[in-house]
Design a protein around this motif. Structure first.
Motif, mmCIF file in Angstrom:
data_model
loop_
_atom_site.group_PDB
_atom_site.id
_atom_site.type_symbol
_atom_site.label_atom_id
_atom_site.label_comp_id
_atom_site.label_asym_id
_atom_site.label_seq_id
_atom_site.Cartn_x
_atom_site.Cartn_y
_atom_site.Cartn_z
ATOM 1 N N SER A 99 0.702 -1.164 -0.126
ATOM 2 C CA SER A 99 0.091 0.066 0.035
ATOM 3 C C SER A 99 0.796 1.295 0.103
ATOM 4 C CB SER A 99 -1.055 -0.073 1.019
ATOM 5 O OG SER A 99 -0.487 0.091 2.489
ATOM 6 N N VAL A 133 -7.784 -4.789 2.475
ATOM 7 C CA VAL A 133 -7.502 -4.457 1.250
ATOM 8 C C VAL A 133 -8.455 -3.496 0.646
ATOM 9 C CG1 VAL A 133 -6.626 -4.665 -1.094
ATOM 10 C CG2 VAL A 133 -5.673 -6.053 0.890
ATOM 11 N N CYS A 134 -9.726 -3.827 1.096
ATOM 12 C CA CYS A 134 -10.754 -2.936 0.362
ATOM 13 C C CYS A 134 -10.947 -1.399 1.070
ATOM 14 C CB CYS A 134 -12.282 -3.599 0.504
ATOM 15 S SG CYS A 134 -12.543 -5.028 -0.560
ATOM 16 N N LYS A 146 -8.112 4.232 6.272
ATOM 17 C CA LYS A 146 -6.586 4.117 5.944
ATOM 18 C C LYS A 146 -5.734 3.438 6.948
ATOM 19 C CE LYS A 146 -4.247 7.208 4.379
ATOM 20 N NZ LYS A 146 -3.499 8.572 4.334
ATOM 21 N N SER A 185 -8.116 0.776 0.182
ATOM 22 C CA SER A 185 -8.270 1.465 -1.067
ATOM 23 C C SER A 185 -9.325 2.474 -0.760
ATOM 24 C CB SER A 185 -8.803 0.401 -2.232
ATOM 25 O OG SER A 185 -7.744 -0.506 -2.358
ATOM 26 N N GLU A 186 -10.318 2.108 -0.166
ATOM 27 C CA GLU A 186 -11.714 3.104 -0.012
ATOM 28 C C GLU A 186 -10.994 4.410 0.463
ATOM 29 O OE1 GLU A 186 -15.156 -0.187 0.414
ATOM 30 O OE2 GLU A 186 -14.379 0.978 2.291
ATOM 31 N N HIS A 222 2.178 1.960 -3.580
ATOM 32 C CA HIS A 222 1.039 2.718 -4.253
ATOM 33 C C HIS A 222 0.925 4.123 -3.783
ATOM 34 C CE1 HIS A 222 -0.828 -1.391 -5.936
ATOM 35 N NE2 HIS A 222 0.397 -1.000 -6.447
ATOM 36 N N ASP A 223 1.001 4.394 -2.544
ATOM 37 C CA ASP A 223 0.741 5.612 -2.071
ATOM 38 C C ASP A 223 1.793 6.529 -2.594
ATOM 39 O OD1 ASP A 223 -1.554 4.957 -0.687
ATOM 40 O OD2 ASP A 223 -0.428 5.013 1.219
ATOM 41 N N ASP A 273 1.800 -4.618 -6.733
ATOM 42 C CA ASP A 273 0.465 -5.542 -7.017
ATOM 43 C C ASP A 273 1.153 -6.870 -6.610
ATOM 44 O OD1 ASP A 273 -1.051 -3.636 -8.080
ATOM 45 O OD2 ASP A 273 -0.779 -4.321 -10.036
ATOM 46 N N GLU A 295 -7.826 5.807 0.525
ATOM 47 C CA GLU A 295 -7.005 6.455 -0.474
ATOM 48 C C GLU A 295 -7.836 7.096 -1.408
ATOM 49 O OE1 GLU A 295 -3.751 7.100 -0.534
ATOM 50 O OE2 GLU A 295 -3.553 5.844 1.533
ATOM 51 N N ILE A 296 -9.052 6.574 -2.042
ATOM 52 C CA ILE A 296 -10.143 6.997 -2.841
ATOM 53 C C ILE A 296 -10.561 8.305 -2.340
ATOM 54 C CG2 ILE A 296 -12.102 6.891 -3.954
ATOM 55 C CD1 ILE A 296 -10.914 3.801 -4.503
#
Length: 321
Positions: A76, A136-137, A167, A140-141, A79-80, A109, A143-144
């Motif tokens: 994570s 993981v969901c 987060k 992601s939420e 990706h951040d 990934d 970060e979105i």
């Protein structure tokens, strides 16, 4: 602080290195770069603490989940850093800065996939897989939500708390919950450990946001004022916007909503927040979460595990890196 699980944490490091090895040497190089850059290992440490609190701790049984939790966290962050266009983390060059965005994203990934492969190979109860997938969901939420609300003036604190729960707090909650489950805690005690993890997670993220205002770039391993520069409105800023005089409030709002502000404007925004009681207010909220976290600890915990959990909470409340 984690002396009671020192042997477990020592075993974690070679297990992490083994987990990131790939048939593709470049991926192994990226993974070794990430693992060797260090980190607090807070997530696997909390998992292992909770697992030790149960009646049937087995290191060999627990270790794959501990490794998977740290790998998910690492992936994570990779990706951040791509999203934030960050050059440094923990004082070291980021994966995207060293190898480029495409390799960084694909390496992240790969690390996510390795985490789930590790767990799948051990044949745990299906609830373990569900919890990790949920983790993981929510990451992601979070970060979105953060990206979607960047450079916007918030209407209150609720959206901020939802974002940091997704987060960070949900992650630490799941670490403690899985630890209690794997270690053989009763369902009631496992739920209390989960509550402890959630509350220290909220405090951890508030404290992390405070570091953006309190410490220098050298201290925290990333540019000071990074959140403000990226348009991320954290609790000290939300508080400042509610207590500053009209002129300063309008100035701060204009600075926050400007996606192209130069360094001197970031410094001005930092100064405005520091001039308010925003930092003290945010610290008070973090402290309140830590009080709740300590109160949530199960009465049945081994005294050594309890003391370490209390020390971890104190560290989170006053950490400087």
């Amino acid at each position: 602080m984690f002396d009671v699980i020192q042997e477990d944490l020592a075993a974690l490091e070679p297990a992490l290195e083994e987990a990131i090895v790939s048939e593709t040497p470049l991926i192994t190089d990226v993974g070794m770069h990430l693992v060797s850059s260090g980190g607090k290992r807070l997530r696997p440490a909390l998992f292992l603490l909770a697992a030790h609190g149960g009646a049937s701790f087995d290191r060999a049984r627990a270790m794959p989940v501990a490794v998977a939790l740290e790998l998910i966290h690492t992936a994570s962050l990779v990706h951040d850093d791509v999203i934030d266009e960050a050059d440094t983390r923990r004082g070291a060059e980021t994966t995207n800065a060293k190898w480029g965005n495409q390799i960084a994203i694909l390496s992240g990934d790969y690390i996510f996939a390795r985490a789930f492969k590790l767990v799948a190979e051990e044949g745990y109860d299906s609830s373990v897989y569900v919890k990790l997938a949920h983790l993981v969901c929510t990451l992601s939420e979070g970060e979105i939500l953060q990206d979607h609300t960047a450079y916007q003036i918030p209407t209150g604190e609720d959206a901020y708390y939802e974002r940091i729960r997704k987060k960070t707090a949900d992650f630490l909650e799941i670490c403690c919950e899985l630890g209690g489950f794997i270690g053989g805690m009763s369902p009631a005690d496992t739920a209390q450990m989960a509550e402890y993890g959630r509350d220290i997670g909220m405090a951890f993220q508030i404290t992390d946001d405070l570091l953006d205002f309190r410490r220098s770039s050298e201290d925290i391993g990333k540019p000071a004022g990074h959140d403000l520069a990226q348009g991320y409105v954290t609790l000290p800023v939300i508080r400042a916007l509610s207590v500053l005089g009209a002129g300063e409030r309008e100035e701060l709002a204009a600075l926050i909503t400007n996606p192209k502000k130069p360094v001197e404007e970031v410094a001005r925004a930092l100064a405005l927040v520091r001039a308010s009681d925003g930092l003290d207010y945010a610290q008070e909220q973090a402290d309140a979460y830590l009080v709740r976290a300590k109160a949530a600890l199960p009465a049945s915990l081994d005294p050594r595990i309890r003391e370490t959990c209390l020390m971890a909470a104190d560290f989170i409340g006053r950490r400087e890196f």
